[in-house]
Write an enzyme that holds these catalytic residues in place. Structure first.
Site, PDB file in Angstrom:
ATOM      1  N   CYS A   1     -46.532  14.582 -77.040  1.00  0.00           N
ATOM      2  CA  CYS A   1     -45.238  15.221 -77.066  1.00  0.00           C
ATOM      3  C   CYS A   1     -44.644  16.205 -78.208  1.00  0.00           C
ATOM      4  O   CYS A   1     -43.716  16.859 -77.926  1.00  0.00           O
ATOM      5  CB  CYS A   1     -44.093  14.134 -76.778  1.00  0.00           C
ATOM      6  SG  CYS A   1     -44.563  13.264 -75.115  1.00  0.00           S
TER       7      CYS A   1
ATOM      8  N   GLN B   1     -46.725   4.146 -71.955  1.00  0.00           N
ATOM      9  CA  GLN B   1     -45.458   4.548 -72.663  1.00  0.00           C
ATOM     10  C   GLN B   1     -44.215   3.653 -72.189  1.00  0.00           C
ATOM     11  O   GLN B   1     -43.475   3.348 -73.184  1.00  0.00           O
ATOM     12  CB  GLN B   1     -45.175   6.068 -72.711  1.00  0.00           C
ATOM     13  CG  GLN B   1     -46.178   6.783 -73.427  1.00  0.00           C
ATOM     14  CD  GLN B   1     -45.835   8.275 -74.062  1.00  0.00           C
ATOM     15  OE1 GLN B   1     -44.428   8.551 -73.866  1.00  0.00           O
ATOM     16  NE2 GLN B   1     -46.654   9.071 -74.181  1.00  0.00           N
TER      17      GLN B   1
ATOM     18  N   ARG C   1     -26.943  15.527 -65.100  1.00  0.00           N
ATOM     19  CA  ARG C   1     -26.107  14.861 -63.764  1.00  0.00           C
ATOM     20  C   ARG C   1     -24.627  14.799 -64.471  1.00  0.00           C
ATOM     21  O   ARG C   1     -24.461  13.644 -64.898  1.00  0.00           O
ATOM     22  CB  ARG C   1     -26.935  13.682 -63.432  1.00  0.00           C
ATOM     23  CG  ARG C   1     -28.044  14.040 -62.774  1.00  0.00           C
ATOM     24  CD  ARG C   1     -28.599  12.661 -62.169  1.00  0.00           C
ATOM     25  NE  ARG C   1     -28.656  11.321 -62.782  1.00  0.00           N
ATOM     26  CZ  ARG C   1     -29.927  11.116 -63.799  1.00  0.00           C
ATOM     27  NH1 ARG C   1     -30.634  11.844 -63.774  1.00  0.00           N
ATOM     28  NH2 ARG C   1     -29.630   9.925 -64.544  1.00  0.00           N
TER      29      ARG C   1
ATOM     30  N   SER D   1     -36.600  10.033 -69.933  1.00  0.00           N
ATOM     31  CA  SER D   1     -36.600  11.461 -69.703  1.00  0.00           C
ATOM     32  C   SER D   1     -37.211  11.696 -68.569  1.00  0.00           C
ATOM     33  O   SER D   1     -38.408  10.929 -67.912  1.00  0.00           O
ATOM     34  CB  SER D   1     -37.285  12.292 -70.889  1.00  0.00           C
ATOM     35  OG  SER D   1     -38.689  11.594 -71.017  1.00  0.00           O
TER      36      SER D   1
ATOM     37  N   HIS E   1     -37.844  16.902 -70.327  1.00  0.00           N
ATOM     38  CA  HIS E   1     -38.521  16.704 -71.515  1.00  0.00           C
ATOM     39  C   HIS E   1     -40.086  17.396 -70.955  1.00  0.00           C
ATOM     40  O   HIS E   1     -41.033  16.695 -70.738  1.00  0.00           O
ATOM     41  CB  HIS E   1     -39.107  15.345 -71.818  1.00  0.00           C
ATOM     42  CG  HIS E   1     -40.057  14.846 -72.773  1.00  0.00           C
ATOM     43  ND1 HIS E   1     -40.424  15.916 -73.657  1.00  0.00           N
ATOM     44  CD2 HIS E   1     -40.738  13.782 -72.965  1.00  0.00           C
ATOM     45  CE1 HIS E   1     -41.381  15.108 -74.476  1.00  0.00           C
ATOM     46  NE2 HIS E   1     -41.698  14.043 -74.102  1.00  0.00           N
TER      47      HIS E   1
ATOM     48  N   CYS F   1     -41.259  11.147 -81.164  1.00  0.00           N
ATOM     49  CA  CYS F   1     -42.395  10.162 -80.797  1.00  0.00           C
ATOM     50  C   CYS F   1     -43.406  10.970 -80.052  1.00  0.00           C
ATOM     51  O   CYS F   1     -43.163  11.688 -79.155  1.00  0.00           O
ATOM     52  CB  CYS F   1     -41.915   9.069 -79.898  1.00  0.00           C
ATOM     53  SG  CYS F   1     -40.973   9.194 -78.335  1.00  0.00           S
TER      54      CYS F   1
END
Length: 389
Positions: free
Chosen positions: A91, A151, A206, A243, A344, A374
């Site tokens: 990431c 994760q 949202r 995410s 993400h 992370c």
């Protein structure tokens, strides 16, 4: 030693990473090419001056295979003489691309370099690159005989270790949407966005979500197998406080302040300090804590010296545990919303977050900003930026 400064930073709006998402029909090569061409257009420089383009992409298969960064810069119309490479630090791939770019500029290996990233999670699903892999090899499995976990389970373990309740996680997620919606309405993203015909604003925000709506979502990762293995988990990670899958791209141009002056470009921020660390691969997402400590130590700064933070919201539990452990003021964290609301797009997120941070620092008159993310495998990058006035 030479310095390294960011002179321009752009990102696409972030689309939902599913077949119904607005950017699903855009090939990831074209998605990254759009950020690259917009970057050059806004700086007005001859792209032939670019020494390298370093891009981050996590799932490098299918439409994102065969060095997508090189394909994208050619699709963007850059001269064939401009090289490109694609890196994977999960990431944090495009944050690592920024580090490599800045380090190259500071060492004299580059004069002008672009750091970028892209991920089309709707077209190239997360995990596609590990399909067919039956094991991690003898040595790895000997060291971790019980195996690692997805994760989402790591996010649950973090919530359990730090005593974070479902309500705390949902309240954090709600605030992310509220901040992102407010930033969109106020035009805070206008300068950084490279809009596309298919999408002009971030698609996943949202603005009307509520705490009750978030509280009604089921835990996303609960299973009998993991319930037996980890009885301490309360099962509070949901789609609402995690995410979403996303599509998007981003790019930054990095050079020295001297070269920027010669080209008539205004430095937006100096890349002050860098760190990358490893941590427990079972907890997986906690390395943002030692990464923050390490980059602060290298910078000579204290946590109280940092005006704005960007901590990637892979899961609400990650950011809340980080804040509890570092003592950072949450009012300074992700002030325009984070990945829970904005999205993400894995390989693009590091560059996207830095683009947002640079602009937020300018809008709020901040001097120092710190970004950390992370990353799968128990990794994290951290960067300190200093705004130049």
């Amino acid at each position: 030693m030479r310095d390294a400064v960011i002179v321009e930073a752009v990102r696409t709006p972030i689309g939902k990473g599913k077949p119904s998402g607005a950017l699903h029909g855009v090939h990831p090569v074209d998605l990254l090419a759009h950020s690259l061409s917009t970057l050059v257009e806004r700086t007005g420089i001859d792209p032939a001056l670019i020494d390298d383009v370093i891009g981050g992409t996590v799932t490098q298969v299918g439409d994102q295979s065969q060095n997508i960064t090189r394909s994208a810069l050619l699709a963007a119309g850059f001269p064939e003489s401009v090289p490109g490479t694609t890196v994977d630090r999960q990431c944090g791939s495009s944050q690592q691309a920024v580090h490599f770019a800045a380090q190259g500029v500071m060492s004299g290996a580059y004069d002008i370099v672009v750091a970028a990233g892209v991920e089309s999670m709707g077209r190239v699903p997360m995990g596609s690159s590990s399909i067919g892999r039956e094991s991690m090899g003898v040595g790895f499995e000997r060291r971790y005989p019980d195996g690692l976990v997805p994760q989402g389970i790591s996010a649950e373990l973090i919530a359990a270790r730090w005593g974070l309740s479902r309500t705390q996680l949902d309240e954090f997620a709600l605030r992310s949407h509220q901040k992102a919606a407010a930033a969109t309405s106020a035009g805070n993203f206008a300068k950084e966005l490279a809009v596309l015909p298919e999408l002009s604003v971030d698609e996943a925000i949202r603005p009307d979500t509520t705490l009750d709506a978030l509280a009604g979502l089921r835990p996303a990762f609960r299973s009998d197998f993991y319930e037996e293995r980890f009885p301490q988990i309360d099962w509070s990670i949901t789609a609402g406080n995690s995410s979403p899958l996303s599509d998007g791209g981003a790019a930054l141009m990095i050079t020295t302040s001297e070269i920027a002056g010669r080209l008539g470009l205004r430095p937006l921020a100096r890349l002050h300090s860098f760190a990358v660390v490893g941590d427990d691969p079972l907890m997986m997402l906690t390395a943002v804590i030692p990464a923050t400590r390490k980059v602060l130590q290298r910078s000579g700064l204290d946590i109280s010296d940092i005006d704005l933070f960007e901590v990637n919201e892979a899961f609400a539990s990650v950011v809340l545990a980080w804040a509890a452990d570092t003592g950072a003021d949450l009012d300074r964290v992700n002030v325009h919303g984070g990945a829970i609301a904005l999205g993400h797009p894995l390989g693009a997120s590091g560059a996207r977050i830095m683009t947002t941070l640079v602009n937020a620092m300018e809008q709020r008159g901040a001097r120092f900003g710190l970004q950390t993310m992370c990353e799968a495998g128990g990794l994290a990058n951290a960067t300190v930026l200093e705004r130049l006035v």
